[in-house]
Enzyme design. Sequence first.
Site, short mmCIF file in Angstrom:
data_model
loop_
_atom_site.label_atom_id
_atom_site.label_comp_id
_atom_site.label_asym_id
_atom_site.label_seq_id
_atom_site.Cartn_x
_atom_site.Cartn_y
_atom_site.Cartn_z
N TYR A 149 0.84 -1.20 0.00
CA TYR A 149 0.00 0.00 0.00
C TYR A 149 0.87 1.26 0.00
CZ TYR A 149 -3.93 3.03 1.37
OH TYR A 149 -4.91 4.01 1.40
N ASP A 150 1.85 1.29 0.92
CA ASP A 150 2.69 2.49 1.07
C ASP A 150 3.40 2.83 -0.23
OD1 ASP A 150 1.97 1.69 3.58
OD2 ASP A 150 3.94 1.92 4.48
N ARG A 190 -10.06 -2.33 10.68
CA ARG A 190 -9.51 -1.11 11.25
C ARG A 190 -9.97 -0.94 12.71
NH1 ARG A 190 -11.10 1.84 6.03
NH2 ARG A 190 -9.13 2.51 5.14
N GLY A 211 -0.97 -0.82 23.19
CA GLY A 211 -1.98 0.20 22.93
C GLY A 211 -1.46 1.62 23.07
N THR A 214 -0.25 5.68 18.54
CA THR A 214 -1.28 6.72 18.38
C THR A 214 -1.76 6.84 16.93
OG1 THR A 214 0.25 8.53 17.86
CG2 THR A 214 -0.18 8.08 20.20
N ARG A 215 -2.98 7.32 16.81
CA ARG A 215 -3.54 7.75 15.52
C ARG A 215 -4.34 9.02 15.79
NH1 ARG A 215 -0.58 4.20 14.47
NH2 ARG A 215 -0.81 2.46 13.03
N PRO A 283 2.83 1.65 12.48
CA PRO A 283 3.40 2.95 12.87
C PRO A 283 3.16 3.26 14.35
CG PRO A 283 2.27 3.12 10.76
CD PRO A 283 1.95 1.75 11.31
N ARG A 284 4.18 3.79 15.03
CA ARG A 284 4.10 4.10 16.47
C ARG A 284 3.23 5.34 16.69
NH1 ARG A 284 4.19 1.30 20.19
NH2 ARG A 284 4.41 3.17 21.45
N1 UDP Z 1 -5.57 -1.82 16.08
C1 UDP Z 1 -5.82 -2.45 17.28
N2 UDP Z 1 -6.80 -3.40 17.32
C2 UDP Z 1 -7.56 -3.73 16.24
C3 UDP Z 1 -7.31 -3.07 15.00
C4 UDP Z 1 -6.31 -2.12 14.96
O1 UDP Z 1 -5.17 -2.18 18.30
O2 UDP Z 1 -8.44 -4.61 16.36
C5 UDP Z 1 -4.50 -0.82 16.04
C6 UDP Z 1 -3.46 -1.06 14.93
O3 UDP Z 1 -2.44 -1.93 15.40
C7 UDP Z 1 -2.95 0.35 14.70
C8 UDP Z 1 -4.17 1.23 15.00
O4 UDP Z 1 -5.08 0.43 15.74
O5 UDP Z 1 -1.93 0.66 15.62
C9 UDP Z 1 -4.87 1.73 13.75
O6 UDP Z 1 -5.08 0.63 12.91
P1 UDP Z 1 -6.00 0.69 11.62
O7 UDP Z 1 -6.04 -0.69 11.05
O8 UDP Z 1 -7.29 1.34 11.96
O9 UDP Z 1 -5.27 1.66 10.59
P2 UDP Z 1 -3.76 2.12 10.32
O10 UDP Z 1 -3.72 3.49 10.84
O11 UDP Z 1 -2.80 1.22 11.05
O12 UDP Z 1 -3.63 2.03 8.85
#
Ligand code: UDP
Length: 325
Positions: A149-150, A190, A211, A214-215, A283-284
């Site tokens: 994807y990237d 997601r 956990g 961050t996002r 990603p962290r």
């Molecule tokens: N994540 C999680 N549990 C889940 C699904 C995702 O902890 O059941 C975490 C995942 O490891 C990432 C973050 O949530 O750190 C966002 O993941 P997502 O798949 O939504 O999108 P990304 O931003 O990684 O593309």
Amino acid sequence: MSSRGRAFISGGAGFLGSHLCDRLIAEDFEVLCLDNLLTGTRENIRHLLDHPRFQFVEGDVTVPIDIAGPLRHVLHFGSPASPKDYLRYPIHTLKVGALGTHHTLGLAKAKGAAYLLASSSEVYGDPQVSPQPESYWGHVNPVGVRSVYDEAKRFGEALATAYRNTHRLDVRIARIFNTYGPRMRADDGRAIPTFIEQALRGQPLTVYGDGSQTRSFCFVSDMIEGLFRLLTRPAAPGGTDLAAPVNLGNPEEMSMRALAELITSLTRSGSPIVFEPLPPDDPRVRRPDITRATRLLGWTPGVALTDGLATTIEFFRQRLGAGAR
Ligand code: UDP
């Protein structure tokens, strides 16, 4: 019929694509929506199918496209976009980012249309700079699990830029950060749809790693507003102001653990949180610097996370109820 011309959109039956179709129709455009329904659904556009200014073609943008008639805008939004989806379809993801971008750019060139590319915050990989401004080049593993994807998105940006420089095509590139809202698939893997679905079903919420990663989550209506402004903003004389990618996202950052706790509380779910292994190359941190979008488009996201989540939870609750009947 239409006063604002005709727009072609690949991936128009997907999450963002279908919301964009809605906006384009509401803004008096004619819309030609192409989707192979690999990760998009007919359900997302069912309400548009009988609209006189909407046309749906089931087809794959990785094969050359032949469209009759004029086009004012070409939008390339087709691609599996969640980690679970693009890991399931790795080669198709590379093809839609490479061949699909080539075909849609060729279409825009042939029609003299303006071009909007859906790029991604994934071009920054696992960033070593936070928040991420557009000037940051990223930190991507070219052979990691996310590379399909990237690297496809990075190639797409390079190709679109080459078309702009070589053919003087009016190209705009949106780097889209995490976005959520109604019409996400419950099974796209997601964090937000997964946590909501788990909370509503009374199942444990699966937080990956500890956990602390961050996002920053943007509600879909805010994202569509930003995309629509980027699409329709007139190019300045000389065309240099829009000549580089624009970050679109909500800079409010949170940990995945805090997100899981918030969703448990908003759904009033008794579900526990369980910790599972962190996927590779996850990603962290991720947080957009939206200074450029604010300056160019006068745009900032306005929907608070608790409000956007409440709307999204209601959507998933109704889906779950409909499925149970
Ligand atoms: N994540 C999680 N549990 C889940 C699904 C995702 O902890 O059941 C975490 C995942 O490891 C990432 C973050 O949530 O750190 C966002 O993941 P997502 O798949 O939504 O999108 P990304 O931003 O990684 O593309």
